[in-house]
Design a protein around this motif. Structure first.
Motif, PDB file in Angstrom:
ATOM      1  N   THR A 166      44.345  -2.046 -30.458  1.00  0.00           N
ATOM      2  CA  THR A 166      44.118  -0.726 -29.882  1.00  0.00           C
ATOM      3  C   THR A 166      42.792  -0.762 -29.137  1.00  0.00           C
ATOM      4  OG1 THR A 166      45.285   0.356 -31.707  1.00  0.00           O
ATOM      5  CG2 THR A 166      43.842   1.733 -30.362  1.00  0.00           C
ATOM      6  N   SER A 183      39.971   3.837 -30.035  1.00  0.00           N
ATOM      7  CA  SER A 183      39.699   3.801 -31.471  1.00  0.00           C
ATOM      8  C   SER A 183      38.493   4.666 -31.822  1.00  0.00           C
ATOM      9  CB  SER A 183      39.452   2.359 -31.925  1.00  0.00           C
ATOM     10  OG  SER A 183      40.589   1.550 -31.716  1.00  0.00           O
ATOM     11  N   ASP A 236      45.843   2.830 -42.452  1.00  0.00           N
ATOM     12  CA  ASP A 236      46.556   2.611 -41.194  1.00  0.00           C
ATOM     13  C   ASP A 236      47.849   1.889 -41.528  1.00  0.00           C
ATOM     14  OD1 ASP A 236      47.594   1.853 -38.747  1.00  0.00           O
ATOM     15  OD2 ASP A 236      45.676   1.247 -37.893  1.00  0.00           O
ATOM     16  N   LEU A 252      41.245  -0.534 -35.282  1.00  0.00           N
ATOM     17  CA  LEU A 252      41.223   0.915 -35.417  1.00  0.00           C
ATOM     18  C   LEU A 252      40.642   1.328 -36.765  1.00  0.00           C
ATOM     19  CD1 LEU A 252      41.894   3.701 -34.384  1.00  0.00           C
ATOM     20  CD2 LEU A 252      44.303   3.295 -34.880  1.00  0.00           C
ATOM     21  N   LYS A 292      36.826   0.888 -36.722  1.00  0.00           N
ATOM     22  CA  LYS A 292      36.103   1.911 -35.972  1.00  0.00           C
ATOM     23  C   LYS A 292      35.953   3.185 -36.798  1.00  0.00           C
ATOM     24  CE  LYS A 292      35.230  -0.198 -32.108  1.00  0.00           C
ATOM     25  NZ  LYS A 292      35.586  -1.542 -32.578  1.00  0.00           N
ATOM     26  N   ASN A 347      48.318   3.476 -34.600  1.00  0.00           N
ATOM     27  CA  ASN A 347      48.867   3.275 -33.259  1.00  0.00           C
ATOM     28  C   ASN A 347      50.168   2.503 -33.435  1.00  0.00           C
ATOM     29  OD1 ASN A 347      49.388   2.842 -30.568  1.00  0.00           O
ATOM     30  ND2 ASN A 347      47.742   1.360 -30.253  1.00  0.00           N
TER      31      ASN A 347
END
Length: 818
Positions: A162, A167, A188, A196, A199, A264
């Motif tokens: 991503t 992110s 996630d 991601l 972050k 994502n």
């Protein structure tokens, strides 16, 4: 010396280049990233014996270096990496790439040479002073490789990453607070390489407890390495299909719940339900997602995985906002339950693997039943081109976050949309952003009345109201009334720029903005002087950027995000590396000249050096000096202005001498000219050809005119040679004085040169450029309006009549009767 970001990036991509040809990007990333990991942990243990990683005997990067050139290098590299994996419970993570694979790396000597070069590239890097959890230099390098590998992997294999900008936006939207404890969980369900998740954890001052699931085992390996490189080695990353085999469940087969969630997921998966046996209650109370599209299957999984106060953000294609049938039923229920807090429409072509536009859906279960609106942002226009992809700029990401967090209503960009409006029968729970935000630019209307009778429509001038608010008297200075609803320029078109910049109001704006940037920079000088090995560069630039936005937010006309963008661009290009140098070496050592490095060798085995600031001599014996922190021009500007002026004069003399030769030759070297016989095969006159022709002319007893011209042009060549010699001597003198001056610099001198003359001057120049661009935009618009209505229809008719009369007159003179 400290490892600069730009040097690290180029070295890592050079490593990737060594592997091209034998495999595609989705494969060679495993080799490069594995060596990056081994090198990093080996250097980390050297610098810190108590590091949270064990490097066993025979499993360090030094052991790989010892294998260079050996016939069994591939086999032994596999052994060494396996030892490191076994010592740290990383089996199947860092030893997935086979360094003895002849199909990918070549056979025999080809494999040996390729691996030897690859190890050598990493050998020259030094991570002993780098901390992924601090400066994040290594983490940024990993991101760099991920981005490039994703870009080159093609549509089917680029979805493990991503973009970092997206992110960071998502991490800022999910409600992490300064006091959020590290025990808070973030999940996630389609984590890819883990960027991601990282972050989000980085956005939490105290960190977070990380959980992730990834379907592809090789991509999961990337995520686990990524976690270790960023100091999150305890993250729980599991492998499996999230929909059919969720890994985070309780014994009663219910899903584990989390405080925060980001994702994502792959867009519009057609086979999401293959092998699905247990819904885990994810679809209860909703319609079942369509069998050929898994977007809502992932979304419902995420909602089910959030605690009752959980918050999240997910990237999905725009279709989820407006598609019908079962998806419309699910969307309606989600809106009624209040789970959707906001929607951000993103530019097209941001993501790897697809070019379609996507959106961020912000989820929030806390007080969901009391939610009466959905905050929408249309951020689709804010991006920059980056190769074949689009990327969010720093100004775009900051504006999205600032607008969403503060719930700002901005015309054609953002607003809170009431649920009653969404539920209205004309919208019927359709969330397509253009229904609620018209982001199109107003049409530039042509005014027929102005074209016929002249004048500039007042409505066009009214559209420039932000300028008139900033300069209240300027409109009446530039324009005067013509008739009802129309005005005309009160000054000549060519005088518009000078009228604007010469006005007292503009000068006042200049003075205010100059004072504001000076006050802002002065407030941060002490922090910049205080850069030490413990400085956190990301926090430093975050504070600089935040305070710069606050400084220019109240300023009329000047776009605070434009000023912010210029600061961030300079930070990424130059300032970050400078700060890293000072952190690693201190002000004094970082400022000292160093010898230029050898970057490689050409086909003749001659060294290729990095670009030097000052060079004495030529060839391999030349002295090449590089000044990373304090470029020579700063020293010259402060200490040797007189010498620089003399050098500039000498450069001008060389240019004038060359111009004199060019003009004289152009006049006399034409065919049958007096210098024509002095030209070479290419038709050029040189000192050599002119001298040879002079000797021949004298021997032939030619007339004095040719000899006179030849003598003159040879004199011009001598004058140019003398000027070049003087310039060379002046440059050598200045370079010697400059190099010597570095040894005389005190710490205070260095800090002043860097903070004031280098960083400060560049930031101030950025503000000036942003201000100038705004004024140029006004001038261009006024020029368009002035030219558009400059000639009326009556004027054009008169011009046509005049031209017709002239044509008739000429025809009559030729005896043609109409």
């Amino acid at each position: 010396m400290a490892l600069k970001k730009s040097d690290l990036y180029s070295s890592l991509w050079a490593g990737a280049d060594e592997l091209r040809g034998g495999m595609d990007a989705s494969q060679y990333k495993d080799y490069v990233l594995t060596l990056l990991f081994v090198k990093y942990v080996s250097d980390k243990v050297k610098a810190d014996p108590y590091a949270d990683v064990e490097v066993p005997e025979g499993g360090s990067f030094d052991d790989l270096v010892a294998l260079k050139g050996k016939a069994d290098v591939g086999e032994q590299v596999n052994v060494a990496i396996r030892r490191l994996a076994d010592a740290n419970d990383l089996q199947g993570i860092i030893n997935t790439a086979d360094f003895d694979d002849p199909d990918k790396l070549g056979k025999g000597k080809e494999l040996v040479d390729r691996l030897t070069k690859l190890i050598g590239i990493f050998q020259d890097l030094d991570f002993s002073g780098s901390k992924a959890e601090g400066d994040d230099l290594l983490g940024d390098a990993y991101e760099y490789l991920m981005r490039h590998f994703a870009s080159e992997s093609g549509k089917s294999k680029g979805q493990f990453y991503t973009p970092a900008e997206v992110s960071r936006v998502m991490a800022s939207l999910i409600g992490i607070k300064p006091d959020t404890p590290k025990s808070a969980t973030v999940y996630d369900p389609t984590c890819g390489s883990g960027s991601l998740l990282l972050k989000v954890a980085d956005a939490a001052p105290n960190g977070l407890t990380i959980y992730g699931q990834e379907k592809d085992n090789a991509t999961r390996a990337l995520a686990v390495m990524n976690m270790h490189l960023h100091g999150n080695g305890t993250a729980d990353i599991r492998q499996g299909d999230t929909i059919t085999s969720p890994q985070f469940t309780w014994s009663d087969e219910s899903l584990q719940l989390f405080d925060f969630l980001v994702a994502n997921p792959p867009f519009s998966v057609k086979s999401w339900s293959s092998g699905l046996e247990n819904n885990y209650g994810r679809f209860d109370g909703y319609a079942r997602p369509p069998e050929k599209n898994g977007d809502y299957a992932f979304l419902l999984h995420m909602i089910k995985s959030l605690k009752s106060t959980g918050k999240g953000a997910v990237i999905l294609p725009h279709g989820v906002l407006f598609r019908g049938n079962s998806e419309a039923t699910i969307r309606k229920e989600l809106i009624k339950r209040g789970y959707i807090k906001g929607i951000i429409g993103l530019p097209a072509n941001l993501f790897y693997g697809t070019g379609i536009p996507a959106c961020i859906i912000v989820l929030d279960k806390e007080d969901a039943q009391a939610r009466t609106g959905i905050f929408m942002i249309d951020a689709s226009k804010g991006f920059t081109k980056d190769g074949n992809k689009n990327r969010l700029r720093p100004r775009d990401t900051h504006q999205i976050v600032d607008t969403f967090v503060n719930q700002k209503t901005i015309d054609r960009y953002s607003r809170m949309v009431p649920v009653t409006e969404i539920a209205d029968p004309k919208n019927d729970f359709n969330l397509n952003i253009p229904r609620y935000i018209d982001s199109s630019e107003p049409e530039d209307i042509q005014d027929l009345g102005a074209h016929i009778n002249g004048g500039i429509p007042n409505r066009d001038l009214d559209a420039l109201q932000p300028y008139w608010d900033a300069f209240p008297a300027l409109r009446s200075t530039l324009f005067k009334p013509l008739r009802e609803g129309y005005s005309e320029l009160a000054v000549d078109k060519t005088d518009v720029p000078a009228t604007i910049t010469g006005s007292n109001e503009y000068q006042a704006l200049v003075a205010r903005s100059n004072q504001a940037i000076k006050k802002w920079w002065d407030a941060h000088r002490e922090a910049l002087r205080g850069i030490t090995p413990t400085t956190r560069p990301n926090e430093l630039i975050a504070e600089l950027g935040k305070s710069l936005l606050e400084t220019f937010r109240p300023s009329p006309l000047i776009d605070e995000y434009g000023v912010y963008e210029r600061l961030m661009t300079y930070w990424n290009d130059v300032m970050h590396d400078d700060v890293a140098l000072v952190m690693s070496e201190g002000w004094d050592d970082a400022a000292m000249p160093r010898s230029a490095r050898i970057l490689g060798y050409d086909k003749n085995k001659k060294p290729k050096y990095e670009l030097a600031h000052i060079t004495f001599g030529t060839g391999t014996k030349a002295q090449r000096w590089v000044m990373d922190l304090v470029p020579p021009e700063l020293i010259v500007a402060r200490c040797f202005a007189k010498e620089q002026a003399e050098l500039d004069a000498q450069d001008a003399a060389v240019e004038a001498a060359g111009q004199a030769i060019e003009e004289y030759v152009e006049e006399h070297a034409v065919e049958e000219g007096l210098l024509f016989d002095a030209t070479d095969d290419d038709g050029k006159v040189t000192n050599k050809t002119a001298t040879a022709r002079l000797r021949a002319a004298k021997a032939e007893g030619d007339d004095g005119e040719e000899i006179k011209v030849l003598v003159h042009v040879i004199g011009l060549f001598k004058a140019e040679t003398a000027a070049k010699k003087a310039t060379k001597e002046a440059r050598l003198k200045l370079d010697q004085l400059t190099l010597k001056q570095y040894a005389q610099l005190t710490t205070a001198d260095i800090q002043s040169l860097v903070i004031n003359d280098k960083w400060g001057a560049r930031v101030v120049a950025g503000v000036h450029a942003e201000r100038g661009a705004l004024i140029q935009k006004l001038v261009q618009r006024l020029n368009v309006l002035g030219a558009r209505y400059e000639q009326t229809v009556v004027d054009l008719d008169a011009e046509v009549d005049e031209l017709s009369a002239k044509v008739a007159e000429h025809l009559a003179a030729m005896g043609v009767t109409l």
